[in-house]
Design an enzyme around this catalytic site. Structure first.
Site, short mmCIF file in Angstrom:
data_model
loop_
_atom_site.label_atom_id
_atom_site.label_comp_id
_atom_site.label_asym_id
_atom_site.label_seq_id
_atom_site.Cartn_x
_atom_site.Cartn_y
_atom_site.Cartn_z
CG ASP A 1 -1.70 1.39 1.13
OD1 ASP A 1 -1.92 2.21 0.68
OD2 ASP A 1 -1.76 1.32 2.36
CE LYS B 1 -1.97 7.29 -3.29
NZ LYS B 1 -2.71 6.18 -2.27
CD GLU C 1 -5.34 3.39 -1.96
OE1 GLU C 1 -5.63 4.61 -2.02
OE2 GLU C 1 -4.22 3.63 -3.02
CG ASP D 1 -8.54 5.26 2.61
OD1 ASP D 1 -8.69 5.42 3.22
OD2 ASP D 1 -8.65 4.71 0.91
P1 ADP Z 1 -3.45 7.24 4.16
O1 ADP Z 1 -4.38 6.65 3.40
O2 ADP Z 1 -3.85 8.68 4.33
O3 ADP Z 1 -2.09 6.80 3.90
P2 ADP Z 1 -3.60 6.60 6.60
O4 ADP Z 1 -4.43 5.76 6.54
O5 ADP Z 1 -1.74 6.09 7.21
O6 ADP Z 1 -3.14 7.85 5.26
O7 ADP Z 1 -4.09 7.63 7.93
C1 ADP Z 1 -3.60 8.39 8.74
C2 ADP Z 1 -4.06 8.79 9.49
O8 ADP Z 1 -4.67 8.10 10.31
C3 ADP Z 1 -3.14 10.21 10.04
O9 ADP Z 1 -4.08 11.66 9.46
C4 ADP Z 1 -3.75 9.33 11.71
O10 ADP Z 1 -3.42 10.64 12.24
C5 ADP Z 1 -4.89 9.29 11.51
N1 ADP Z 1 -5.27 7.81 13.00
C6 ADP Z 1 -3.89 7.12 13.22
N2 ADP Z 1 -4.47 6.22 14.04
C7 ADP Z 1 -5.47 6.68 14.17
C8 ADP Z 1 -6.51 6.90 15.60
N3 ADP Z 1 -5.77 6.20 16.74
N4 ADP Z 1 -7.42 7.48 15.87
C9 ADP Z 1 -7.35 8.73 15.14
N5 ADP Z 1 -6.98 8.78 13.85
C10 ADP Z 1 -5.62 7.95 13.60
MG MG Z 2 -5.21 4.79 2.07
#
Ligand code: ADP
Ligand code: MG
Length: 626
Positions: free
Chosen positions: A24, A89, A189, A213
């Site tokens: 991913d 990205k 995705e 998502d």
């Molecule tokens: P992307 O798909 O954009 O790469 P992710 O799915 O990894 O991103 O999500 C990252 C986001 O999720 C960040 O803003 C992070 O702060 C938030 N996040 C991660 N864990 C938690 C949580 N326990 N509660 C709230 N937000 C969270």
């Molecule tokens: Mg993602």
């Protein structure tokens, strides 16, 4: 394929299976996963300390020129922003023009030396591209899993958002290649997320699935219909600038106001802005489990309560629900039609997000898989399918916009229509419009409008060396081949002579989700006027054919047509010619009908003569209509 090799980590000799990994490659975080053995669940790989599976998608260039990726790079974000590249990205497959509007949001510099070329990033006078930077993240992930497994891996499945266009998918593929990975598939995705839940693995299963998502900086919702192991993206919606970062910002603003801190501090005191940002994210994560959070900053006690946080972010979450509404409408579904709602992305851990999505779809949500990992786990499942570890599963995606070529009068002639399943290959025959024509220009467009001028040009080429023949005689087959990754090959072939020409389209310019949505919307809003223009152009094209054919008919049959017949045809022909200069399709059609009514009996007479002559042993070629 099994091979014998030496495990460098463990020092023993073993029989190894080729592993195909799932990646991913996220805007905020990336991760790598694999399926250890048939029937085993997919597993995401942790860092060397055995703590985190997530790798922040951040690349930092230090003073000595060496490159660090992930958590180490994240620490430099505030302190050394101009050397620390995040959100790469968002730049994939884009030109400077496409992304100029968000330069102000980035701490590093994007280059505009050529506004139409793919965007570059400058660090210390050296240029990098989104592809090379993504390759650094991929190399990091590859090294992580190689260390963990003690073996080399070279094959991967990488995920991309469903709305990524051909050039963004190609850029992702190129990044994989640069990182030393053979990218076997690019998978959407939401498709990967569904696979991680085992949906679609049983080919008798039919399901309608929503994938919601909410990541760090982007939001998208996709509606999938799964039948016979085929995944169709029925619709997608979203906002490429909405995510968990907005929640962090809301908390920062709250603290700045509550403590009367000057916002200038955020710009000028890098140490402070780094600390407050990290604390805000920490607070947000804590509030996913607790009712309040406090910490100390600048010698001051700062706190935030869950209920205040929720009222701050409610409007943001509301916007995602609006997107869900639109996606459902586009797909033509109501909440009761949906079988599963899958939650993806770290930000779906926020309880308010969970509750509002649940209320909207009126059902329990799929949250049993870790929302940060679910896409990578699904990519690993797809990888296992490709490796033959999962039998009987076929994975197909669809193309989001129609593909076609320009025909006479600037009309869009669709060859592969929107929502077609890919891979696919379709062909259609065309011909020349001028006598003796030797070249034919093939211009390829993407979009839903009837006129190519309103669609997006992907490329063009000229088929040369068509043997000169009267207009309408050469048969030119134009074939569109769209592979599973959305890469398009267009081939044109003159069927008698066999001359052919082809191009592979890796278009330079990106197309954003917003643009794509606009293209679709425009096509709906302008459907009526487009239809009128199309009808007029079609009438003109048809008239042009009638004119050419009638001219030819008169020339070939001069010998037996009476002078009166010839002059009547010429008069009707002139009327038709002048009607095509106007803009009224009814007048053109009327003139065509008049000419046809008059000429059809003569054409029959000509046909009879041909038959008679052939029966009496004369050479039919001398009068045959070519
Ligand atoms: P992307 O798909 O954009 O790469 P992710 O799915 O990894 O991103 O999500 C990252 C986001 O999720 C960040 O803003 C992070 O702060 C938030 N996040 C991660 N864990 C938690 C949580 N326990 N509660 C709230 N937000 C969270
Ligand atoms: Mg993602």
């Amino acid at each position: 394929m099994a091979k014998i090799s030496i495990n460098l980590k463990k020092g023993n000799i073993q029989k190894q299976e080729d592993v195909i990994i799932g990646i991913d490659l996220g805007t905020t975080n990336s991760l790598v996963a694999y399926v250890p053995a048939e029937g085993k669940p997919a597993r995401a790989i942790k860092d060397q300390e055995g703590k985190n599976t997530l790798v922040p998608s951040i690349v930092h260039f230090d003073q000595t020129g060496s490159i660090v990726v992930g958590d180490e790079a994240k620490n430099k974000l505030e302190i050394n922003p101009e050397r620390t590249i995040y959100s790469v990205k968002r730049l994939m497959g884009k030109s400077y023009d496409d992304v100029a509007s968000f330069q102000k949001l980035l701490g590093y510099r994007i280059i505009n030396e050529d506004t139409e070329a793919l965007v570059k990033i400058e660090v210390d006078g050296k240029y990098h591209t989104p592809v090379t930077l993504s390759a650094e993240i991929l190399k990091h992930l590859k090294a992580r899993i190689e260390n963990n497994l003690g073996q080399v891996v070279s094959k991967a499945v990488i995920t991309v958002p469903a709305y990524f266009n051909d050039s963004q998918r190609q850029a992702t593929r190129d990044a994989g290649k640069l990182a030393g990975l053979d990218v076997l598939r690019i998978v959407n995705e939401p498709t990967a997320a569904a696979l991680a839940y085992g949906i679609g693995l049983d080919s008798s299963e039919e399901k309608k699935v929503v994938v919601y998502d909410l990541g760090g900086g982007t939001f998208d919702v996709s509606i999938l219909e799964i039948q016979h192991g085929i995944f169709d993206v029925m619709s997608t919606h979203g906002d490429t600038f909405l995510g968990g970062d907005d929640f962090d910002r809301a908390i920062i603003e709250h603290w700045m106001t509550a403590n009367n801190w000057d916002t200038v501090l955020l710009e000028e005191d890098k140490g402070f802005s780094q600390s407050i940002r990290l604390l805000a994210e920490k607070a947000k994560k804590a509030l996913s489990k607790k009712d309040s959070f406090s910490a100390e900053l600048k010698g001051t006690q700062i706190t935030i309560r869950k209920q205040d946080f929720e009222s701050m972010i409610r409007p943001i979450v509301e916007r995602t629900i609006e997107s869900c509404k639109k996606a459902m409408k586009d797909a033509g579904f109501a909440p009761k039609d949906i079988d599963e709602v899958i939650m993806v992305g770290g930000s779906t851990r926020v309880p308010l997000v969970h509750d509002m999505v649940k209320a909207f779809f009126e059902k329990d949500l799929n949250t049993s898989q870790n929302p940060d990992e679910v896409v990578a786990l699904g990519a690993a499942v797809q990888a296992a399918v490709l490796a033959g570890k999962q039998k009987g599963v076929l994975l197909l995606d669809i193309t989001p916009l129609s593909l076609g070529i320009e025909t006479m009068g600037g009309l869009m002639d669709v060859i592969i229509s929107r929502n077609s399943k890919i891979p696919t290959a379709l062909a259609r025959n065309y011909t020349t419009s001028i006598d003796g024509q030797k070249n034919l220009k093939i211009s390829v467009f993407q979009g839903e409008r009837d006129l190519v001028a309103h669609n997006r040009k992907l490329g063009e080429f000229i088929l040369q060396g068509i043997p000169p023949r009267p207009a309408g005689i050469p048969k030119i087959e134009v074939q569109f081949m769209l592979d599973a990754d959305g890469i398009l090959v267009v081939k044109a072939k003159e069927l008698r002579s066999g001359v052919e020409q082809q191009i592979t389209i890796k278009s330079q310019y990106g197309i954003s989700e917003a643009e794509m949505a606009k293209m679709l919307l425009d096509s709906i809003q302008n459907a009526k006027s487009d239809m009128e223009i199309k009808a007029l152009l079609e009438a003109k094209n048809e008239a042009q054919n009638v004119i050419v054919n009638t001219d030819r008919f008169v020339k070939q049959h001069k010998s037996w047509l009476s002078e009166e017949q010839i002059s009547s045809i010429v008069r009707l022909l002139d009327e038709l010619k002048s009607s095509t200069k106007g803009e009224d399709k009814d007048v053109i059609n009327q003139a065509m009908t008049s000419l046809n009514d008059y000429a059809t009996p003569l054409a029959h007479e000509a046909m009879d003569k041909v038959i008679q002559e052939s029966l009496s042993g004369q050479d039919i070629n001398s009068t045959k209509v070519d």
